[in-house]
Design an enzyme around this catalytic site. Structure first.
Site, short mmCIF file in Angstrom:
data_model
loop_
_atom_site.label_atom_id
_atom_site.label_comp_id
_atom_site.label_asym_id
_atom_site.label_seq_id
_atom_site.Cartn_x
_atom_site.Cartn_y
_atom_site.Cartn_z
N GLU A 1 -39.45 -0.02 -6.10
CA GLU A 1 -38.19 -0.47 -6.70
C GLU A 1 -37.06 -0.17 -5.72
OE1 GLU A 1 -38.13 -2.15 -9.40
OE2 GLU A 1 -40.03 -1.64 -10.39
N ASP B 1 -46.56 -13.09 -23.78
CA ASP B 1 -45.95 -11.78 -23.99
C ASP B 1 -44.61 -11.70 -23.28
OD1 ASP B 1 -45.79 -9.16 -24.96
OD2 ASP B 1 -46.76 -8.32 -23.19
#
Length: 226
Positions: free
Chosen positions: A72, A97
């Protein structure tokens, strides 16, 4: 699996979900899955980088997960770590989903984006990924593989569905009009004829006749046949 083979698998699903009211442009969905997977479908079928987070199992995700190395970007610095990602029975479950995720208010800009480019940028702005180049990477993939053709495919089908729905509505209106004519209250112009027919016992109620029935009584009455 080469890139074309990957697209042949994901594109039909992306168009299908768009036709099922998914807010995601097929071009964006295909490009995002390429960006997240490098064009590889792993056994856990998570092709959108969907982490476990604090989510609860639902109709598409049963709670299974895999731990993977990832990275990240925080404060312009890349940090590497291990995190838990959702595991699915199929890639379609994964995409459906993800559509549930996009119903959150946080992703309103994603849902309302009017172009694939704006939607890709909305994914970044809404915090789907921390990579500052996430949107530009998705847009680049869209253009590189001419993925907007799948947006057009979905648009053509949706337009046809809309046309067919309008035809159904028009036919239903005609049926309603015919049903109304087939069983209507006594029109004012037929009042005298109906009154005479009731007196003669030809009919036993002034209402619920058809338009043609009232017209027939009126003609008979005016010709002096009642």
């Amino acid at each position: 699996m080469d890139r074309d083979a990957f697209i042949r698998i994901i594109a039909p699903l992306s168009v299908k979900l768009r036709l099922m009211d998914s807010p995601i442009f097929p071009s964006v969905r295909i490009a995002q899955t390429i960006q997240e997977t490098g064009g590889v479908i792993h056994p856990w079928n998570n092709i959108v980088g969907f982490k476990v987070g604090n989510g609860k199992p639902n109709g598409f995700w049963k709670g299974d997960s895999v731990n993977l190395r990832t990275w990240e970007v925080y404060d312009n610095k890349t940090e590497y770590m291990t995190d838990s990602f959702r595991a699915y029975d199929s890639v379609e479950d994964c995409l459906m989903d993800q559509d549930l995720l996009f119903q959150l208010s946080r992703y309103e800009r994603v849902r309302t984006a009017r172009t694939p480019e704006l939607q890709a940028d909305a994914l970044r702005l809404c915090g789907y990924a921390t990579d500052p180049n996430y949107a530009s990477a998705i847009i680049s993939i869209i253009h590189r593989y001419a993925l907007k053709q799948f947006d057009e495919e979905a648009f053509i089908v949706l337009d046809k569905i809309e046309q067919l729905q309008q035809q159904v509505n028009d036919l239903q209106n005609k049926v309603n009009d015919l049903e109304q004519l087939a069983s209507m209250k006594q029109p004012e112009w037929a009042a005298d004829a109906v009154k005479r027919a009731l007196a003669l016992g030809i009919i036993d109620t002034p209402d619920n006749g058809s338009y043609d029935f009232y017209r027939f009584l009126t003609v008979m009455y005016r010709k002096g046949l009642l």
